[in-house]
Design a protein around this motif. Structure first.
Motif, PDB file in Angstrom:
ATOM      1  N   GLU A 188       0.829  -1.207   0.000  1.00 45.62           N
ATOM      2  CA  GLU A 188       0.000   0.000   0.000  1.00 45.62           C
ATOM      3  C   GLU A 188       0.868   1.263   0.000  1.00 45.62           C
ATOM      4  N   TYR A 198       1.934   1.572  -3.536  1.00 43.78           N
ATOM      5  CA  TYR A 198       0.800   1.921  -4.396  1.00 43.78           C
ATOM      6  C   TYR A 198       0.513   3.420  -4.337  1.00 43.78           C
ATOM      7  N   HIS A 199       0.645   3.992  -3.144  1.00 45.71           N
ATOM      8  CA  HIS A 199       0.403   5.428  -2.978  1.00 45.71           C
ATOM      9  C   HIS A 199       1.713   6.200  -3.059  1.00 45.71           C
ATOM     10  N   ILE A 213      -9.503  -6.112  -2.719  1.00 47.22           N
ATOM     11  CA  ILE A 213      -8.460  -5.165  -2.322  1.00 47.22           C
ATOM     12  C   ILE A 213      -8.980  -3.767  -2.650  1.00 47.22           C
ATOM     13  N   TRP A 273      -8.078  -0.691  -1.827  1.00 47.00           N
ATOM     14  CA  TRP A 273      -7.212   0.451  -2.129  1.00 47.00           C
ATOM     15  C   TRP A 273      -6.625   0.381  -3.540  1.00 47.00           C
ATOM     16  N   TYR A 274      -6.756  -0.762  -4.219  1.00 47.94           N
ATOM     17  CA  TYR A 274      -6.266  -0.870  -5.596  1.00 47.94           C
ATOM     18  C   TYR A 274      -7.379  -0.413  -6.531  1.00 47.94           C
ATOM     19  N   SER A 275      -7.228   0.779  -7.099  1.00 53.01           N
ATOM     20  CA  SER A 275      -8.359   1.410  -7.796  1.00 53.01           C
ATOM     21  C   SER A 275      -8.336   1.253  -9.321  1.00 53.01           C
ATOM     22  N   GLU A 276      -7.202   0.841  -9.907  1.00 54.15           N
ATOM     23  CA  GLU A 276      -7.153   0.734 -11.370  1.00 54.15           C
ATOM     24  C   GLU A 276      -8.122  -0.307 -11.917  1.00 54.15           C
ATOM     25  N   LEU A 278      -0.690  -9.732  -6.753  1.00 56.84           N
ATOM     26  CA  LEU A 278      -0.860  -8.342  -6.327  1.00 56.84           C
ATOM     27  C   LEU A 278       0.496  -7.663  -6.165  1.00 56.84           C
ATOM     28  N   LEU A 315       1.723  -6.688  -9.538  1.00 62.00           N
ATOM     29  CA  LEU A 315       0.989  -5.525 -10.047  1.00 62.00           C
ATOM     30  C   LEU A 315       1.506  -4.221  -9.447  1.00 62.00           C
ATOM     31  N   VAL A 316       1.715  -4.223  -8.136  1.00 55.35           N
ATOM     32  CA  VAL A 316       2.138  -2.990  -7.463  1.00 55.35           C
ATOM     33  C   VAL A 316       3.562  -2.611  -7.856  1.00 55.35           C
ATOM     34  N   ARG A 324       3.481  -1.212 -11.336  1.00 52.43           N
ATOM     35  CA  ARG A 324       2.916   0.142 -11.292  1.00 52.43           C
ATOM     36  C   ARG A 324       3.964   1.142 -10.809  1.00 52.43           C
TER      37      ARG A 324
END
Length: 669
Positions: free
Chosen positions: A381, A384-385, A422, A424-427, A438, A441-442, A445
């Motif tokens: 997370e 991700y942010h 999940i 918080w994963y918005s895509e 996951l 993916l992160v 990204r």
């Protein structure tokens, strides 16, 4: 202060502060100290409140700096505090509120004064203030006491030995904060301090035996996250009319002392809720990080770092080797839980990195956990942010992943953990996905964000290294994760073509004009080709080691097979393209035989059947991809400014004037 005073602006005129900072010496046995220490106000909780307090008392502090070498009043105050701490444990057991309250006030004043002294003078000058003895006429010598070392030992004893109760909470926080202040000379130096008086005190002599006990206590303070007691619970409740309570003391002084005042006015208003739920846990963690990152002495390693490197689980009954100093045991389960819950802060992530990197016992324990998702998800997370985090926090999170992916067991187990929804994963809506997919993916990204924004090669390298470490154990990749792997390769391919075109045009332009300097496209091309090769190696590693587990990756490869055509004959990629080309050709042929207009399900079915038929010996074996995190040379050049930036921005009850701070010219956020 006078019975009617309640404003901060009155502090410089306060008679007790003027006497403390004036030209007259005050004996440590003088009743004045009971009078001075009989004040009460809510502890400042924000930098703005602390700034107001500091600005109001700056004239008093500077007067003390000037007069203290003659009066030694600061030393007398410290002696009063030290004598009181000897009875502090008993006072806590007996619920002696007044004694603890006054002792806290003494330490609060010492902390404020010490901060000013450290800011205003060198360590050598500071030591003179704490060892100065005024000689009387006709004397040839004097006894001098090293009050700095005695104060430090006293603080360590207070932190480790005094039980944490409602009435001792604030003095425990103040003791930790004062130790942070004691080490804050680093803030006022542009270079990393490698030899200092504070280091000498902490690494040798009387303080050394407290090393393991202090580290253990600070860790448990972090683990327990004890919240401060309700307002008034630690001393006495305020009067309902909002005025101050003046306390009758043993000296018989009942009135006319310091009036209770608040920073916002006389106090019927409730104080603003602090942002941190546990100031003690926050301060303890910051102090622990500062201690862990002290530079080694010329003749001795940092004992606090040694303690962090070697502590064991309470369930581990094996004896410590005699060669390991400062060893202790702590409950690993409680520590793991706290680390999982606190990863929103930089300092908790830095602690996790420190423990994983330096303590093999912790690393082994964590990698054996069956609930690693509780630790990995908060780290993902953070990444991700990435737009909302500072670069150091992102680096620490990424390096933690890199350390974890060095372990093959971790790389296998993360694909067995299935997560749902999940949020918080918005895509894309991820109703069900493995932790491993996951993670991929992160990280991808993060790479794509870095390519378009920061363009940091160090971040690229570590992201790719983590993917490479996992690649041989990719299992049942989610179709979206497989798509993103190929999409990243597509992005890199387009970037490669663009740079190649720019280089070609630049070369043509240079033939007509020899005066214009050429951009260094060759270097850009080398960097992008290194990244492309790494991506091809990651894909190849998955196909070679776990082709039968990843039909979705084969599907994504076939869907975008034209992407790879240009790299088949490229001299930098020919070798690594052999297996990828073989897989594409083999499965394309089987799909061709199956006819046109095939559904997604039918294509996946053909891929699964084809995996069994593909001879494994036709895939060329390459060395396993394994990357190990290696700390940079002179890591203190990164970590010390980083830790002090956290202290500067996060410490409760501490404020430093930005104009005085020198350290962050080194580049810490």
């Amino acid at each position: 202060m006078g019975s009617n005073s309640s404003r901060i602006s009155d502090l410089p005129k306060n008679e007790y502060l003027k006497k403390l900072s004036g030209t007259q010496s005050v004996s440590e046995n003088d009743p004045f100290w009971n009078q001075l220490l009989s004040f009460s106000f809510p502890a400042p909780t924000s930098s703005s409140e602390l700034k107001l307090l500091e600005e109001a008392t700056v004239s008093v502090c500077r007067s003390l700096v000037e007069n203290n070498p003659r009066t030694r009043n600061l030393g007398a105050l410290i002696k009063v505090f030290i004598s009181r701490t000897k009875e502090l444990k008993l006072s806590a057991e007996c619920q002696n509120h007044i004694f603890i309250w006054q002792t806290h006030n003494a330490l609060f004043i010492i902390c404020c004064l010490l901060k000013v002294f450290i800011c205003e003078m060198s360590e050598e000058e500071l030591q003179l203030h704490f060892t100065y003895e005024e000689k009387s006429p006709g004397t040839y010598g004097c006894d001098s006491e090293d009050l700095l070392e005695e104060l430090l030992c006293c603080l360590m004893q207070l932190i480790t030995d005094v039980p944490l109760l409602d009435i001792t909470y604030e003095i425990s926080v103040e003791a930790v904060s004062t130790m942070v202040v004691f080490l804050s000379c680093q803030l006022f130096n542009k270079e990393v301090l490698r030899q200092s008086i504070s280091h000498k005190y902490l690494m040798r002599g009387r303080c050394l035996p407290y090393t393991s006990k202090l580290v253990k206590t600070l860790l448990y303070n972090f683990i327990r996250q004890e919240k401060p007691p309700p307002p008034g619970a630690h001393v006495f409740p305020q009067q309902s009319d909002g005025g101050g309570l003046l306390y009758g003391l043993a000296s018989g002084v009942a009135t006319g002392l310091w009036t209770v005042f608040t920073l916002g006015g006389v106090g019927s208003k409730a104080a603003a809720t602090p942002e941190l739920s546990s100031p003690l846990a926050n301060q303890s963690l910051l102090l622990l990080l500062v201690l862990a990152n002290l530079t080694d002495a010329a003749d001795a390693p940092n004992p606090y770092k040694q303690a962090i490197m070697s502590f064991k689980n309470t369930q581990d009954s094996s004896p410590f080797p005699s060669s390991i100093p400062h060893a202790f045991q702590i409950n690993f389960n409680s520590l793991y839980t706290a680390l999982c819950e606190q990863q929103t802060s930089d300092q908790a992530t830095l602690l996790l990195y420190t423990l994983l990197h330096q303590n093999g016992n912790i690393r082994t324990y964590m990698l054996a956990r069956t609930d690693m998702e509780n630790l990995v998800l908060p780290i993902l997370e953070i990444l991700y942010h990435v737009e909302e985090r500072n670069s150091h926090h992102v680096y620490m999170a990424l390096i933690i992943l890199l350390i974890l992916t060095e372990d093959d067991g971790f790389n296998r187990s993360i694909h067995e953990v299935i997560l749902k929804n999940i949020t918080w994963y918005s895509e894309r809506v991820l109703t069900e996905i493995s932790l491993g997919s996951l993670l991929i993916l992160v990280v991808i990204r993060t790479i794509q964000y870095n390519m378009t924004r920061t363009r940091d090669k160090y971040l690229h390298t570590n992201c790719l290294a983590a993917l490479a470490n996992m690649s041989a154990q990719f299992r049942s990749l989610h179709q979206y994760a497989a798509q993103r792997i190929i999409s990243l390769f597509s992005l890199l391919s387009k970037k490669h073509n663009k740079v190649l075109e720019q280089a070609t045009q630049s070369l043509r332009g240079s033939l007509s004009s020899s005066d214009v300097p050429l951009p260094d496209y060759a270097q850009d091309l080398n960097v992008i080709e290194e990244v492309i090769r790494m991506m091809l190696e990651i894909i190849n590693s998955c196909l070679t080691n776990s082709l039968h587990h990843n039909p979705n990756l084969v599907y994504a490869l076939l869907y975008k097979r034209d992407l790879f055509e240009q790299f088949r004959t490229h001299p930098s990629f020919q070798d690594i393209m052999q297996n990828i080309d073989l897989v594409i050709t083999f499965f394309s042929s089987r799909l061709l035989q199956a006819g046109a207009e095939l559904s997604v399900e039918r294509v996946l079915e053909i891929i699964k059947q084809g995996v069994v038929a593909l001879p494994k010996d036709r895939l060329k074996k390459f060395p396993d991809l394994k990357f190990k995190y290696v700390e940079e040379e002179q890591p203190e050049e990164f970590f010390i400014p980083y830790v002090w930036s956290l202290v500067y921005n996060s410490a409760v009850g501490l404020y430093w004037n930005p104009q005085d701070v020198q350290l962050f010219t080194m580049g810490a956020d």
